[in-house]
Design a protein around this motif. Structure first.
Motif, PDB file in Angstrom:
ATOM      1  N   LEU A 240      18.374  -6.177  -8.680  1.00 51.01           N
ATOM      2  CA  LEU A 240      17.542  -5.912  -7.834  1.00 51.01           C
ATOM      3  C   LEU A 240      16.089  -5.189  -9.038  1.00 51.01           C
ATOM      4  N   ARG A 241      14.882  -5.245  -8.805  1.00 53.86           N
ATOM      5  CA  ARG A 241      13.740  -4.834  -9.038  1.00 53.86           C
ATOM      6  C   ARG A 241      12.542  -3.761  -7.700  1.00 53.86           C
ATOM      7  N   ARG A 242      12.269  -3.238  -8.328  1.00 51.24           N
ATOM      8  CA  ARG A 242      11.292  -2.665  -7.499  1.00 51.24           C
ATOM      9  C   ARG A 242       9.647  -3.128  -8.010  1.00 51.24           C
ATOM     10  N   ILE A 243       9.176  -3.131  -6.539  1.00 52.56           N
ATOM     11  CA  ILE A 243       7.304  -3.622  -7.318  1.00 52.56           C
ATOM     12  C   ILE A 243       6.826  -2.512  -6.249  1.00 52.56           C
ATOM     13  N   GLU A 244       5.892  -2.051  -7.889  1.00 54.07           N
ATOM     14  CA  GLU A 244       4.652  -1.281  -7.226  1.00 54.07           C
ATOM     15  C   GLU A 244       3.132  -1.978  -7.085  1.00 54.07           C
ATOM     16  N   ASP A 245       2.377  -0.996  -6.751  1.00 53.69           N
ATOM     17  CA  ASP A 245       0.964  -1.418  -6.793  1.00 53.69           C
ATOM     18  C   ASP A 245       0.168  -0.133  -7.129  1.00 53.69           C
ATOM     19  N   ASP A 246      -0.472   0.026  -6.940  1.00 57.00           N
ATOM     20  CA  ASP A 246      -1.947   1.497  -7.675  1.00 57.00           C
ATOM     21  C   ASP A 246      -1.094   2.825  -6.740  1.00 57.00           C
ATOM     22  N   ASN A 247      -0.950   2.057  -5.601  1.00 56.48           N
ATOM     23  CA  ASN A 247      -0.446   3.225  -4.173  1.00 56.48           C
ATOM     24  C   ASN A 247       1.422   4.082  -3.782  1.00 56.48           C
ATOM     25  N   GLY A 248       2.018   2.904  -5.073  1.00 57.71           N
ATOM     26  CA  GLY A 248       3.257   3.142  -5.561  1.00 57.71           C
ATOM     27  C   GLY A 248       4.656   1.950  -4.959  1.00 57.71           C
ATOM     28  N   ILE A 249       5.534   2.358  -3.992  1.00 49.58           N
ATOM     29  CA  ILE A 249       6.265   1.145  -3.909  1.00 49.58           C
ATOM     30  C   ILE A 249       5.524   0.605  -3.218  1.00 49.58           C
ATOM     31  N   ALA A 250       5.814  -1.282  -3.527  1.00 57.68           N
ATOM     32  CA  ALA A 250       5.226  -2.391  -2.556  1.00 57.68           C
ATOM     33  C   ALA A 250       6.303  -3.599  -2.562  1.00 57.68           C
ATOM     34  N   GLY A 251       7.392  -3.139  -2.725  1.00 56.60           N
ATOM     35  CA  GLY A 251       8.266  -4.416  -2.339  1.00 56.60           C
ATOM     36  C   GLY A 251       9.335  -4.610  -2.974  1.00 56.60           C
ATOM     37  N   PHE A 252      10.153  -5.286  -2.863  1.00 59.47           N
ATOM     38  CA  PHE A 252      11.965  -5.543  -3.608  1.00 59.47           C
ATOM     39  C   PHE A 252      11.535  -6.907  -4.396  1.00 59.47           C
ATOM     40  N   ALA A 253      12.667  -7.483  -5.559  1.00 59.46           N
ATOM     41  CA  ALA A 253      12.550  -8.635  -5.694  1.00 59.46           C
ATOM     42  C   ALA A 253      14.225  -8.816  -6.920  1.00 59.46           C
ATOM     43  N   ILE A 254      14.904 -10.200  -6.593  1.00 57.96           N
ATOM     44  CA  ILE A 254      15.964  -9.773  -7.292  1.00 57.96           C
ATOM     45  C   ILE A 254      15.592 -10.831  -8.128  1.00 57.96           C
ATOM     46  N   ASP A 255      16.074 -10.396  -9.537  1.00 57.40           N
ATOM     47  CA  ASP A 255      15.479 -11.422 -10.701  1.00 57.40           C
ATOM     48  C   ASP A 255      16.980 -12.140 -11.084  1.00 57.40           C
ATOM     49  N   GLY A 256      17.253 -12.918 -11.590  1.00 54.75           N
ATOM     50  CA  GLY A 256      17.880 -14.187 -12.443  1.00 54.75           C
ATOM     51  C   GLY A 256      19.113 -14.743 -11.274  1.00 54.75           C
ATOM     52  N   LEU A 257      18.462 -15.326 -10.046  1.00 53.67           N
ATOM     53  CA  LEU A 257      18.954 -16.228  -9.225  1.00 53.67           C
ATOM     54  C   LEU A 257      18.154 -17.543  -9.705  1.00 53.67           C
ATOM     55  N   GLU A 258      18.559 -18.507  -9.267  1.00 48.10           N
ATOM     56  CA  GLU A 258      17.877 -19.551  -9.893  1.00 48.10           C
ATOM     57  C   GLU A 258      17.109 -19.702  -8.665  1.00 48.10           C
ATOM     58  N   GLN A 259      16.780 -19.490  -7.338  1.00 45.44           N
ATOM     59  CA  GLN A 259      16.131 -19.054  -6.011  1.00 45.44           C
ATOM     60  C   GLN A 259      15.540 -17.859  -6.205  1.00 45.44           C
ATOM     61  N   PRO A 260      13.787 -17.403  -5.806  1.00 48.94           N
ATOM     62  CA  PRO A 260      14.045 -16.234  -5.778  1.00 48.94           C
ATOM     63  C   PRO A 260      13.688 -15.395  -4.328  1.00 48.94           C
ATOM     64  N   PHE A 261      13.949 -14.418  -4.970  1.00 41.11           N
ATOM     65  CA  PHE A 261      13.874 -13.996  -2.989  1.00 41.11           C
ATOM     66  C   PHE A 261      13.299 -12.097  -3.570  1.00 41.11           C
ATOM     67  N   GLN A 262      12.396 -12.429  -2.618  1.00 39.75           N
ATOM     68  CA  GLN A 262      11.471 -10.855  -2.271  1.00 39.75           C
ATOM     69  C   GLN A 262      11.078 -10.023  -1.400  1.00 39.75           C
ATOM     70  N   ILE A 263      10.926  -9.042  -0.883  1.00 39.61           N
ATOM     71  CA  ILE A 263      10.545  -8.723   0.711  1.00 39.61           C
ATOM     72  C   ILE A 263       9.312  -7.914   0.415  1.00 39.61           C
ATOM     73  N   ASP A 264       7.948  -7.896   0.800  1.00 39.45           N
ATOM     74  CA  ASP A 264       7.249  -7.304   0.924  1.00 39.45           C
ATOM     75  C   ASP A 264       7.223  -6.279   2.033  1.00 39.45           C
ATOM     76  N   LEU A 265       6.359  -4.951   1.351  1.00 33.14           N
ATOM     77  CA  LEU A 265       6.829  -3.425   2.855  1.00 33.14           C
ATOM     78  C   LEU A 265       5.442  -3.406   3.050  1.00 33.14           C
ATOM     79  N   PRO A 266       5.814  -4.066   4.130  1.00 30.80           N
ATOM     80  CA  PRO A 266       3.518  -4.087   4.946  1.00 30.80           C
ATOM     81  C   PRO A 266       3.486  -2.768   5.328  1.00 30.80           C
ATOM     82  N   TYR A 267       4.280  -1.987   5.626  1.00 33.41           N
ATOM     83  CA  TYR A 267       4.491  -0.492   6.211  1.00 33.41           C
ATOM     84  C   TYR A 267       3.898   0.494   5.628  1.00 33.41           C
ATOM     85  N   GLN A 268       3.995   0.673   4.654  1.00 31.48           N
ATOM     86  CA  GLN A 268       4.571   1.659   3.999  1.00 31.48           C
ATOM     87  C   GLN A 268       2.966   2.722   3.732  1.00 31.48           C
TER      88      GLN A 268
END
Length: 333
Positions: A240-268
């Motif tokens: 599991l990996r966190r995704i950040e932008d200039d304001n802080g955490i923006a989502g999560f992703a899972i690395d190392g799988l055959e297909q991509p998995f990511q979730i954004d955080l529109p409420y943050q």
């Protein structure tokens, strides 16, 4: 309950930390779907203070509301007061939904009063921990078969009591545990839950909220991670990996799988602007999770529509017993 054509009318019951820092913020995020008609608390002054922050009225006596005046009640009071509160709202129950904090009941004799809860339909358990977006993402990968058949879930220092068991079960297709073994350790307990098919769930304490690690072992690969997506040493398989932008955490992703998995955080961004008493990253992600629980009343949700009040009660009793006894058989309610 289907997608509302107009906003659902909601009554919030309670005025403590959870209402101020979780329920009312989550409802604000869902403003296009829900109108808060008022906040009621045992102490009217407390209800007023909680309500005025969000520009909604305080309701001194719920008997001033008539059947049909609300579509939804959200209850967050001390566990031992749940049954008493629901009795005071019973006239509003027919035709209305209920969202209630876990575990639903606080005493064994409350089990005989589950009829007070069943007046409401549908019912959602406010288990925001297992609904935090990073954990929803892990569940999505599991349900997609990306890990293969999952045989073991292990959590270290990041789960506590029934919240931990609910999360384990959400990653195991909500299987009920067959038994639990507890062992006292410094600062808490280690508990091993056994499920049908030889599946195992491990919870290692002490609980450190946003710290610790987890691993989900599947027949194809293992997924490991830090609960907030920070790097961990020697990750096994996917991570599991966190995704950040200039304001802080923006989502999560899972690395190392055959297909991509990511979730954004529109409420943050909106949540950060609220300047809550508890504006920690962990709490803001929990509010996201609670919004997921509430919105499951009108969306197709693979977990919350199946996690029943009886599940929450059983998880509470099993996890509590495993902290006291070396071995606990777990008949379901």
């Amino acid at each position: 309950m289907t997608q509302p054509s107009s906003r659902l009318r909601a009554l919030v019951v309670g005025s403590g930390y959870r209402v101020r820092n979780a329920f009312l913020p989550a409802l604000s995020l869902l403003d296009s779907h829900i109108e808060v008609v008022g906040v009621h608390s045992r102490t009217y002054a407390n209800a007023t203070r909680a309500a005025e922050r969000w520009g909604v009225p305080a309701i001194e006596d719920p008997r001033s509301l008539r059947p049909g005046d609300i579509d939804l009640a959200l209850v967050s009071v001390t566990v031992t007061n749940n049954v008493t509160v629901l009795k005071s709202l019973a006239h509003l129950a027919p035709g209305a939904a209920l969202v209630i904090d876990t575990p639903g009941v606080g005493r064994l004799d409350d089990l005989a009063r589950l009829a007070e809860f069943r007046r409401w339909s549908p019912i959602r358990v406010g288990e925001d921990f297992m609904n935090m977006p990073q954990y929803r993402l892990v569940g999505e990968a599991i349900r997609a078969g990306a890990l293969g058949e999952v045989s073991r879930v292990s959590m270290s220092e990041m789960g506590y009591r029934y919240h931990a068991l609910a999360l384990v079960r959400s990653w195991l297709d909500l299987l009920p545990p067959k038994s639990a073994r507890g062992r006292r350790v410094r600062g808490g307990v280690d508990i091993e839950y056994r499920f049908r098919g030889g599946k195992i769930g491990e919870v290692h304490e002490p609980y450190r909220q946003s710290e610790g690690s987890f691993s989900v072992t599947g027949s194809r690969t293992t997924l490991t991670g830090d609960p907030m997506g920070h790097p961990i040493s020697n990750p096994k398989g996917a991570s599991l990996r966190r995704i950040e932008d200039d304001n802080g955490i923006a989502g999560f992703a899972i690395d190392g799988l055959e297909q991509p998995f990511q979730i954004d955080l529109p409420y943050q961004a909106t949540l950060r602007e609220m300047k809550l008493e508890d504006d920690s990253e962990f709490n803001l992600l929990r509010i996201d999770g609670l919004a997921q629980v509430i919105s499951s009343l009108w969306t197709d949700d693979p977990v919350n529509t199946r996690y029943r009040l009886e599940d929450a009660v059983a998880d509470h009793l099993v996890s509590w017993s495993a902290r006291l006894l070396p071995w606990v058989p777990t008949p379901r309610l």
